[in-house]
Each structure stands twice: as structure tokens, then as C-alpha cells.
Design an enzyme around this catalytic site. Structure first.
Site, PDB file in Angstrom:
ATOM      1  N   HIS A 143       1.142  20.023-118.641  1.00 53.60           N
ATOM      2  CA  HIS A 143       2.272  19.092-118.584  1.00 53.60           C
ATOM      3  C   HIS A 143       2.547  18.639-120.029  1.00 53.60           C
ATOM      4  CE1 HIS A 143       4.321  15.251-117.818  1.00 53.60           C
ATOM      5  NE2 HIS A 143       4.562  15.688-116.592  1.00 53.60           N
ATOM      6  N   ASP A 220      -7.081  16.203-117.716  1.00 49.53           N
ATOM      7  CA  ASP A 220      -5.891  15.584-117.137  1.00 49.53           C
ATOM      8  C   ASP A 220      -6.055  15.656-115.619  1.00 49.53           C
ATOM      9  OD1 ASP A 220      -3.466  14.963-116.057  1.00 49.53           O
ATOM     10  OD2 ASP A 220      -2.279  16.128-117.472  1.00 49.53           O
ATOM     11  N   GLN A 223      -3.156  15.222-111.259  1.00 51.40           N
ATOM     12  CA  GLN A 223      -2.873  15.904-109.991  1.00 51.40           C
ATOM     13  C   GLN A 223      -4.152  16.197-109.196  1.00 51.40           C
ATOM     14  OE1 GLN A 223       0.081  16.215-108.780  1.00 51.40           O
ATOM     15  NE2 GLN A 223       1.421  16.020-110.554  1.00 51.40           N
ATOM     16  N   LYS A 246       0.719   8.256-108.474  1.00 47.50           N
ATOM     17  CA  LYS A 246       0.614   9.518-107.725  1.00 47.50           C
ATOM     18  C   LYS A 246      -0.444   9.431-106.631  1.00 47.50           C
ATOM     19  CE  LYS A 246       1.748  12.338-111.791  1.00 47.50           C
ATOM     20  NZ  LYS A 246       3.163  12.602-111.634  1.00 47.50           N
ATOM     21  N   CYS A 384       8.393  19.192-116.470  1.00 48.32           N
ATOM     22  CA  CYS A 384       7.694  18.800-117.702  1.00 48.32           C
ATOM     23  C   CYS A 384       6.635  19.837-118.091  1.00 48.32           C
ATOM     24  CB  CYS A 384       7.049  17.416-117.578  1.00 48.32           C
ATOM     25  SG  CYS A 384       8.244  16.129-117.270  1.00 48.32           S
TER      26      CYS A 384
HETATM   27  N1  C6P Z   1       3.906  14.857-113.406  1.00 52.55           N
HETATM   28  C1  C6P Z   1       5.558  15.783-111.894  1.00 52.55           C
HETATM   29  O1  C6P Z   1       6.574  15.707-111.215  1.00 52.55           O
HETATM   30  P1  C6P Z   1       2.698  10.022-115.921  1.00 52.55           P
HETATM   31  O2  C6P Z   1       4.164  10.296-116.016  1.00 52.55           O
HETATM   32  O3  C6P Z   1       2.136   9.493-117.220  1.00 52.55           O
HETATM   33  O4  C6P Z   1       2.309   9.221-114.740  1.00 52.55           O
HETATM   34  O5  C6P Z   1       2.000  11.452-115.660  1.00 52.55           O
HETATM   35  C2  C6P Z   1       2.234  12.521-116.525  1.00 52.55           C
HETATM   36  C3  C6P Z   1       1.568  13.759-116.001  1.00 52.55           C
HETATM   37  C4  C6P Z   1       0.495  14.281-116.687  1.00 52.55           C
HETATM   38  N2  C6P Z   1      -0.177  15.359-116.239  1.00 52.55           N
HETATM   39  C5  C6P Z   1       0.180  15.976-115.104  1.00 52.55           C
HETATM   40  C6  C6P Z   1      -0.614  17.143-114.623  1.00 52.55           C
HETATM   41  C7  C6P Z   1       1.265  15.498-114.361  1.00 52.55           C
HETATM   42  O6  C6P Z   1       1.604  16.114-113.216  1.00 52.55           O
HETATM   43  C8  C6P Z   1       1.993  14.369-114.842  1.00 52.55           C
HETATM   44  C9  C6P Z   1       3.205  13.873-114.097  1.00 52.55           C
HETATM   45  C10 C6P Z   1       5.058  14.542-112.584  1.00 52.55           C
HETATM   46  O7  C6P Z   1       4.914  16.823-112.009  1.00 52.55           O
HETATM   47  C11 C6P Z   1       6.152  13.837-113.316  1.00 52.55           C
HETATM   48  S1  C6P Z   1       6.812  14.819-114.650  1.00 52.55           S
END
Ligand code: C6P
Length: 428
Positions: A143, A220, A223, A246, A384
């Protein structure tokens, strides 16, 4: 609340594990008020939980109760409300620590989410430890949150970014580690589960490879923490990051977990109230962990909401949630594979519930608009993860993502809506 539904289906049938048998998705759905609303006069079918999950009543009510009964700033006032708010805030930290297997609450730093947590490590650890000629290793499926902060850091200090490639099934090519991982690599930053392909990455193998060259690891877990049991200490990583929104919690809060020795050695990255020991006009000393990294008034109600989300998920059980999502994802892959012109991206087995696909002849954005008219919410775009889409040779993809409240009948509705979109586009 969910404990009451345990065993509601009268024990495991042949081939069913205990956690699968215990899971009552209809009872779970009752906990999420938003799932009862309509969209375009259709029942809402929410298949975008990888972007953000819906919130159960327990979380909504915990935050409401906080504002009605306890609202005050933390760590400052000597009055009753401030003591209560501080207790709730620090209790939330302890909850997070237990949930992700941290050795102690002080190793948990609250941030605005995954993105801010990675920026914190890039600035505080990276700024102090990375030099010109060093390298940061990521993967092709990251991401942007786990890529751009490293690029900014690399640019600043003259370091290099390397990436582990993926194969055509969307799994990491571990053979490339021989070429990519040497003593110049100071950090391996990778996702546990891909937000696009659903790929589960081999954490133990990657951690062992990084350690062998003296590199640290950042996981990370945006997910993974919402969907499966995650134990930071057992995984052996050095930093782990995730977002509350999430995992049934509110937006605006997430966490960085790091090993105490590493966090202690890192300088703060933002200055202000809360994070100091003593301040004079010329200089300041820093507070201990974790306050050193929490400048300013934190997201207190959000921490309370995150604690309630953890209680909620824990009440159902992470193994049960994981088993439900596995079963549902398997079912979705079966159903979607039957559709003409549809191509699923990423592995078909041993994967998470983020399912990216393309429909021949229909742009993903058109697809998501047509599905929305049927009440089906999916995401379309690069999610992203532009380098990943470039590797796949796609400008964009459509993505359905599942969580504990999704059902097989919702997958059927997705499949019907996809067929209808082919009709609308005049495809056979
Ligand atoms: N992915 C998706 O629709 P934030 O925005 O900081 O809460 O998370 C960022 C982020 C970082 N790593 C991974 C693996 C992610 O999936 C995400 C967020 C969302 O896939 C929003 S772009």
C-alpha cells in the site's frame, strides 16, 4: 453479547471446526445498525470492509457514553472527569497490548492510523538510523502508506528503496531475496495481507531472512489484525502497525507497536504537550514511553471506541471470524469464477478476504457504479497500490472485500449484479 450465540447451531457437523460451528452471522449482523439501511431502494450489501469496516452498536454506544459521561482531557487535570478519561484511555492501550501480544502497554503508541504509524517509524527510527548508501526493502504489493514514507526518508538521507517482486499468482518471489537482501538493508517493511490480492505473506520466513543480515522488520498489519489472530511477539517482527477503523473501531486512531528497546532509543518525531519531561526556553527533555510519541491531545473517545471494538471482536473470537471469512472467500471465488469475462487477481487459496478482479469490456469504475445502483458497495481504482497494478498490467481493478457480517447470499447478489452489468454493456 456474542457469547450468548455460542453453540447456537448445536455443535460442529462433519468437516466443520468448532469455531465455524459457533459462528452465527445473522446474529452478528444484528449488531450493525447500518446493515439495515437501504441504498438506491435496495438492501445495502457492503463489500468494502478493506477500505473501512462498519461499526457495531457496542462501539457506537461506548463512544456516545464517553462523551455523555466522562469527557475531559487526559493526563492533565486532577479532577474526577480527567481521571476517568485517563483511566479509559490507558485501559484502551492495555486492551490493544493484549490483543496483539505486546509485552506491555508502554510498547503501544496510539497514532491516527497505519499511515501515521509508518510515518512515525520512518521519521523517528529512520531519521536516526539510516545513512546514505543504506537500503529499505519493501514488496511490490505494498500500500502507498508502506512505500511513500520510505521514499521520503530515502530521498532525505540518500538511501535506496528495493522491492521484492511478485509472481503471476500474486505471491512474493522469495528467491529474489538472495539478490535483494544484503547488509545494506536496514529495514524490511512488508504487509502481512495484501489489501488488493488478499495474499498472505510468509512472515516467519521474511523475518528470519531480515534477521540474518541484521535488518529490522516492520509489519503492516492493517489487513490482518482485523481478520485473524495476530501475536506481535510470536511473529518476531520489530514494529507492527494497524488502524482501528478496519476492525469495527472508529476512524482517527490506530497504533504502532514496537519493541521497548527500539522505541526507547528513538527520538520523538513531533513536539508539543504530553511528550515532554521538562521544558525550558532553550531545550526540553522527553517523557518516557509511550507519551514520548504522543504529542498533543490524543483521540480519547476513539481510543474508547477501539477498546470496545476489541471487546466485540474478542467476544466473537478471532479464529471464528477468520474461519467465517475463509469460507466466504472460498465461496466467492467459486461463484465469481463461473462468470464469463471475469478474472480474479491474486492467489485462489490460502488468502484473505480482499478479492480484486477485472471484468472484460467494463472499466472497474463503471462496474462499481452499476453495482452501487443494485445496493452493492465495492471499491474500484488502484486501491492505493499503483506499483502493484503496474506489475499486473492494469490501470485499475474492482475489489470486493469481506468481513464477519457478510453472507453467502450477499456473494450471490454480487454475482447477479456482475452478470447484470454484462447485460447493460451488451456483453454475451
Ligand atoms: N487501505 C483500502 O481500501 P490508513 O488509511 O492509515 O488507515 O491505512 C492505510 C493502509 C495501510 N496498509 C494497508 C495494507 C492498507 O490496506 C491500508 C488502507 C484501504 O485498501 C484504504 S486505501
Amino acid at each position: 453479547m456474542r457469547e450468548a450465540t455460542a453453540g447456537a447451531r448445536g455443535g460442529a457437523a462433519a468437516g466443520e471446526t468448532a469455531s465455524e460451528a459457533r459462528f452465527d452471522v445473522e446474529a452478528v449482523r444484528e449488531d450493525f445498525p447500518i446493515l439495515h439501511r437501504a441504498v438506491h431502494d435496495r438492501r445495502l450489501i457492503y463489500l468494502d470492509s478493506a477500505a473501512t469496516s462498519q461499526k457495531p452498536l457496542a462501539v457506537i454506544e461506548a463512544m456516545d457514553r464517553y462523551y455523555r459521561m466522562h469527557n475531559a482531557n487526559v493526563h492533565r487535570g486532577a479532577h474526577r472527569l480527567s481521571e476517568e478519561a485517563t483511566t479509559l484511555y490507558e485501559r484502551a492501550r492495555a486492551h490493544v497490548a493484549r490483543f496483539i501480544g505486546a509485552a506491555e502497554p508502554a510498547e503501544v503508541v496510539f497514532t491516527r492510523g497505519t499511515t501515521e504509524a509508518i510515518n512515525l517509524v520512518a521519521n523517528a527510527w529512520g531519521g536516526a538510523n539510516l545513512r546514505a548508501g543504506d537500503a529499505i526493502l519493501v514488496t511490490e504489493m505494498e500500500h502507498h502508506a508502506n512505500l511513500v514514507p520510505w521514499q521520503m526518508l530515502a530521498e532525505r538521507v540518500g538511501a535506496e528503496i528495493r522491492a521484492i517482486p511478485i509472481d503471476d499468482d500474486g505471491r512474493l518471489e522469495l528467491g529474489a531475496l538472495d539478490r535483494l537482501l544484503d547488509r545494506r538493508v536496514k529495514l524490511l517493511a512488508f504487509t502481512q495481507v495484501s489489501n488488493v490480492l488478499g495474499t498472505h505473506n510468509p512472515v516467519a520466513e521474511l523475518v528470519a531472512a531480515a534477521r540474518a543480515v541484521g535488518a529490522l522488520t516492520l509489519l503492516d498489519a492493517a489487513q490482518s489484525v482485523p481478520h485473524m489472530p495476530v501475536d506481535a511477539a510470536a511473529l518476531g517482527v520489530d514494529f507492527l502497525v494497524f488502524s482501528a477503523h478496519k476492525m469495527c473501531g472508529p476512524t482517527g486512531i490506530g497504533a504502532l507497536w514496537g519493541r521497548r528497546a527500539l522505541l526507547e532509543a528513538m527520538p520523538p518525531w513531533q513536539g508539543g504537550g504530553e511528550m515532554i519531561g521538562r521544558v525550558t526556553i532553550q531545550r526540553s527533555t522527553w517523557a518516557g514511553l509511550p507519551q514520548k510519541f504522543e504529542a498533543g491531545t490524543p483521540a480519547i473517545a476513539e481510543a474508547v471506541g477501539l477498546a470496545a471494538a476489541i471487546d466485540y471482536l474478542h467476544g466473537i473470537g478471532m479464529p471464528a471470524i477468520q474461519a467465517h471469512e475463509r469460507r466466504l472467500t472460498r465461496y466467492a471465488i467459486e461463484r465469481l469464477s463461473e462468470l464469463p469475462g471475469l478474472r480474479i487477481h491474486g492467489p485462489l487459496e490460502d488468502r484473505g478476504g480482499a478479492l480484486a478482479f477485472s471484468m472484460e469490456g467494463i472499466h472497474p469504475h463503471d462496474l462499481s457504479t452499476i453495482l452501487d445502483r443494485q445496493g452493492v458497495a465495492i471499491r474500484a481504482g488502484h486501491h492505493c497500490a499503483m506499483p502493484l497494478h503496474e506489475r499486473l498490467g492494469l490501470p485499475a481493478s474492482a475489489r470486493a472485500s469481506f468481513y464477519l457480517y457478510n453472507t453467502e447470499s450477499e456473494v450471490d447478489a454480487l454475482s447477479r449484479a456482475l452478470l447484470q452489468s454484462r447485460e447493460i454493456f451488451g456483453l454475451a
